[in-house]
Design a protein around this motif. Structure first.
Motif, PDB file in Angstrom:
ATOM      1  N   HIS A  16      56.145   7.236  60.178  1.00  9.83           N
ATOM      2  CA  HIS A  16      57.247   6.476  60.772  1.00  9.83           C
ATOM      3  C   HIS A  16      58.346   6.221  59.743  1.00  9.83           C
ATOM      4  N   ASP A  17      57.960   5.866  58.534  1.00  9.84           N
ATOM      5  CA  ASP A  17      58.949   5.649  57.473  1.00  9.84           C
ATOM      6  C   ASP A  17      59.714   6.933  57.158  1.00  9.84           C
ATOM      7  N   ALA A  18      59.005   8.059  57.187  1.00 12.94           N
ATOM      8  CA  ALA A  18      59.670   9.343  56.961  1.00 12.94           C
ATOM      9  C   ALA A  18      60.687   9.626  58.054  1.00 12.94           C
ATOM     10  N   LEU A  19      60.341   9.281  59.300  1.00 15.35           N
ATOM     11  CA  LEU A  19      61.278   9.446  60.407  1.00 15.35           C
ATOM     12  C   LEU A  19      62.524   8.597  60.194  1.00 15.35           C
ATOM     13  N   LEU A  20      62.338   7.347  59.803  1.00 10.81           N
ATOM     14  CA  LEU A  20      63.477   6.464  59.565  1.00 10.81           C
ATOM     15  C   LEU A  20      64.383   7.009  58.466  1.00 10.81           C
ATOM     16  N   ALA A  21      63.776   7.573  57.430  1.00 13.99           N
ATOM     17  CA  ALA A  21      64.565   8.142  56.340  1.00 13.99           C
ATOM     18  C   ALA A  21      65.406   9.318  56.834  1.00 13.99           C
ATOM     19  N   LEU A  22      64.852  10.127  57.732  1.00 13.49           N
ATOM     20  CA  LEU A  22      65.597  11.254  58.286  1.00 13.49           C
ATOM     21  C   LEU A  22      66.723  10.784  59.196  1.00 13.49           C
ATOM     22  N   LEU A  23      66.455   9.728  59.968  1.00  8.55           N
ATOM     23  CA  LEU A  23      67.463   9.205  60.889  1.00  8.55           C
ATOM     24  C   LEU A  23      68.597   8.511  60.146  1.00  8.55           C
ATOM     25  N   GLY A  24      68.250   7.792  59.100  1.00 12.46           N
ATOM     26  CA  GLY A  24      69.246   7.031  58.358  1.00 12.46           C
ATOM     27  C   GLY A  24      69.669   5.749  59.038  1.00 12.46           C
ATOM     28  N   ARG A  25      68.975   5.349  60.087  1.00 11.53           N
ATOM     29  CA  ARG A  25      69.261   4.114  60.812  1.00 11.53           C
ATOM     30  C   ARG A  25      68.061   3.781  61.696  1.00 11.53           C
ATOM     31  N   PRO A  26      68.012   2.600  62.298  1.00 15.17           N
ATOM     32  CA  PRO A  26      66.851   2.225  63.110  1.00 15.17           C
ATOM     33  C   PRO A  26      66.665   3.127  64.330  1.00 15.17           C
ATOM     34  N   VAL A  27      65.426   3.278  64.743  1.00 15.50           N
ATOM     35  CA  VAL A  27      65.097   4.043  65.944  1.00 15.50           C
ATOM     36  C   VAL A  27      65.864   3.513  67.153  1.00 15.50           C
ATOM     37  N   ALA A  28      66.004   2.199  67.228  1.00 15.52           N
ATOM     38  CA  ALA A  28      66.654   1.574  68.378  1.00 15.52           C
ATOM     39  C   ALA A  28      68.120   1.929  68.507  1.00 15.52           C
ATOM     40  N   ASP A  29      68.702   2.510  67.471  1.00 10.98           N
ATOM     41  CA  ASP A  29      70.107   2.925  67.510  1.00 10.98           C
ATOM     42  C   ASP A  29      70.280   4.404  67.845  1.00 10.98           C
ATOM     43  N   ASP A 199      46.160  17.579  59.060  1.00 10.37           N
ATOM     44  CA  ASP A 199      45.425  16.847  60.089  1.00 10.37           C
ATOM     45  C   ASP A 199      46.396  15.969  60.877  1.00 10.37           C
ATOM     46  N   ASP A 200      45.852  15.171  61.806  1.00  9.95           N
ATOM     47  CA  ASP A 200      46.710  14.411  62.709  1.00  9.95           C
ATOM     48  C   ASP A 200      47.382  13.213  62.056  1.00  9.95           C
ATOM     49  N   GLU A 201      47.008  12.888  60.829  1.00  2.00           N
ATOM     50  CA  GLU A 201      47.649  11.794  60.101  1.00  2.00           C
ATOM     51  C   GLU A 201      48.657  12.315  59.076  1.00  2.00           C
ATOM     52  N   THR A 202      49.042  13.561  59.212  1.00  2.00           N
ATOM     53  CA  THR A 202      49.912  14.228  58.234  1.00  2.00           C
ATOM     54  C   THR A 202      51.132  14.818  58.921  1.00  2.00           C
ATOM     55  N   ALA A 203      52.249  14.832  58.213  1.00  3.00           N
ATOM     56  CA  ALA A 203      53.469  15.474  58.692  1.00  3.00           C
ATOM     57  C   ALA A 203      54.164  16.147  57.520  1.00  3.00           C
ATOM     58  N   ILE A 204      55.117  17.000  57.839  1.00  2.00           N
ATOM     59  CA  ILE A 204      55.906  17.704  56.830  1.00  2.00           C
ATOM     60  C   ILE A 204      57.376  17.469  57.145  1.00  2.00           C
ATOM     61  N   THR A 205      58.146  17.026  56.161  1.00  2.00           N
ATOM     62  CA  THR A 205      59.583  16.900  56.341  1.00  2.00           C
ATOM     63  C   THR A 205      60.287  18.062  55.639  1.00  2.00           C
ATOM     64  N   VAL A 211      60.909  20.658  50.989  1.00  2.00           N
ATOM     65  CA  VAL A 211      59.717  20.382  51.790  1.00  2.00           C
ATOM     66  C   VAL A 211      58.914  19.264  51.140  1.00  2.00           C
ATOM     67  N   GLU A 212      58.493  18.294  51.956  1.00  2.00           N
ATOM     68  CA  GLU A 212      57.660  17.189  51.459  1.00  2.00           C
ATOM     69  C   GLU A 212      56.552  16.905  52.464  1.00  2.00           C
ATOM     70  N   VAL A 213      55.341  16.749  51.970  1.00  2.00           N
ATOM     71  CA  VAL A 213      54.209  16.387  52.820  1.00  2.00           C
ATOM     72  C   VAL A 213      54.068  14.870  52.825  1.00  2.00           C
ATOM     73  N   VAL A 214      53.924  14.310  54.021  1.00  2.00           N
ATOM     74  CA  VAL A 214      53.768  12.868  54.214  1.00  2.00           C
ATOM     75  C   VAL A 214      52.412  12.661  54.882  1.00  2.00           C
ATOM     76  N   SER A 215      51.508  11.928  54.238  1.00  2.00           N
ATOM     77  CA  SER A 215      50.146  11.919  54.782  1.00  2.00           C
ATOM     78  C   SER A 215      49.376  10.642  54.470  1.00  2.00           C
ATOM     79  N   ASP A 216      48.651  10.166  55.489  1.00  2.00           N
ATOM     80  CA  ASP A 216      47.591   9.182  55.322  1.00  2.00           C
ATOM     81  C   ASP A 216      46.240   9.837  55.599  1.00  2.00           C
TER      82      ASP A 216
END
Length: 224
Positions: A16-29, A199-205, A211-216
């Motif tokens: 979710h934090d990676a998504l926010l960084a890509l958006l550059g603003r809140p999801v609600a906007d 796995d399902d707790e991992t994403a790639i930006t 390229v960056e791997v984001v993972s729990d």
């Protein structure tokens, strides 16, 4: 275009934090368009209840339910039958594209048939969020293991090639006994290029080629 390539949606705070960084603003906007097309090509994903759950934000793979300013629906299979000026502005105006899982080759086929693929180079400010097949379709090829649906004219396992690596999703998923690390290693050997098993707790930006791997969870990079 900035890419967030997930195995199973925005499943944890790190993604979710990676998504926010890509958006550059809140999801609600941000305004989103969800694309469920890949589901119809997969024997277990759709059509029916699973497609409805994805669109309505009631699936186990968080995508549409994240609190967007608005969420629209873009069904690629319908686009060839309507005027381009009815849907192209919607794509250009969306902040985010939410692309579901399902069958990657089915999705790729309809991205091309609809003309959607022709828009991609111009969507420089758009964030693309893929899930499973929605992520795999951005790669050069998916590998023979993931070939299910085939286009009428035939073809191989090639896909968009927006990134220079392939993706093996749902690594070690409890309901997918064929998705072990050993299976991923065999798949990667057949790709003959760089790839990631996630796995399902991992994403790639991917931003401007970085390229960056984001993972729990757990993942592995195969250099190829």
């Amino acid at each position: 275009m900035r890419l967030l390539l997930t195995s199973a949606g925005v499943r944890n705070a790190r993604i979710h934090d990676a998504l926010l960084a890509l958006l550059g603003r809140p999801v609600a906007d941000c305004t989103a368009l969800c694309i469920p097309t890949a589901m119809y090509g997969h024997p277990y994903a759709g059509p029916g209840e699973n497609a409805w759950r994805f669109v309505s934000g009631r699936s186990e793979q968080p995508m549409t339910e994240l609190g967007w300013k608005s969420v629209g629906l873009l069904e690629l299979t319908a686009l060839p039958s309507i005027d381009a000026d009815r849907w192209i502005p919607l794509v250009r105006e969306a902040d985010v594209l939410l692309v579901s899982g399902g069958d990657a080759l089915y999705l790729y086929h309809w991205m091309r048939e609809s003309g959607f693929v022709d828009l991609l180079p111009s969507l420089t400010d758009t964030v693309y969020v893929g899930m499973s097949a929605g992520s795999m379709v951005t790669t050069p090829r998916i590998g023979a293991d993931f070939v299910g649906w085939r286009p009428p004219a035939g073809g191989d396992d090639s896909t968009l090639g927006l990134v220079d690596f392939s993706i093996f999703p749902h690594l070690d998923h409890e309901m997918l006994p064929e998705n072990t690390m050993a299976d991923a290693e065999r798949w990667a050997a057949g790709i003959k290029g760089p790839s990631y098993a996630i796995d399902d707790e991992t994403a790639i930006t991917v931003v401007d080629g970085t390229v960056e791997v984001v993972s729990d969870g757990h993942w592995r990079h195969f250099p190829g």
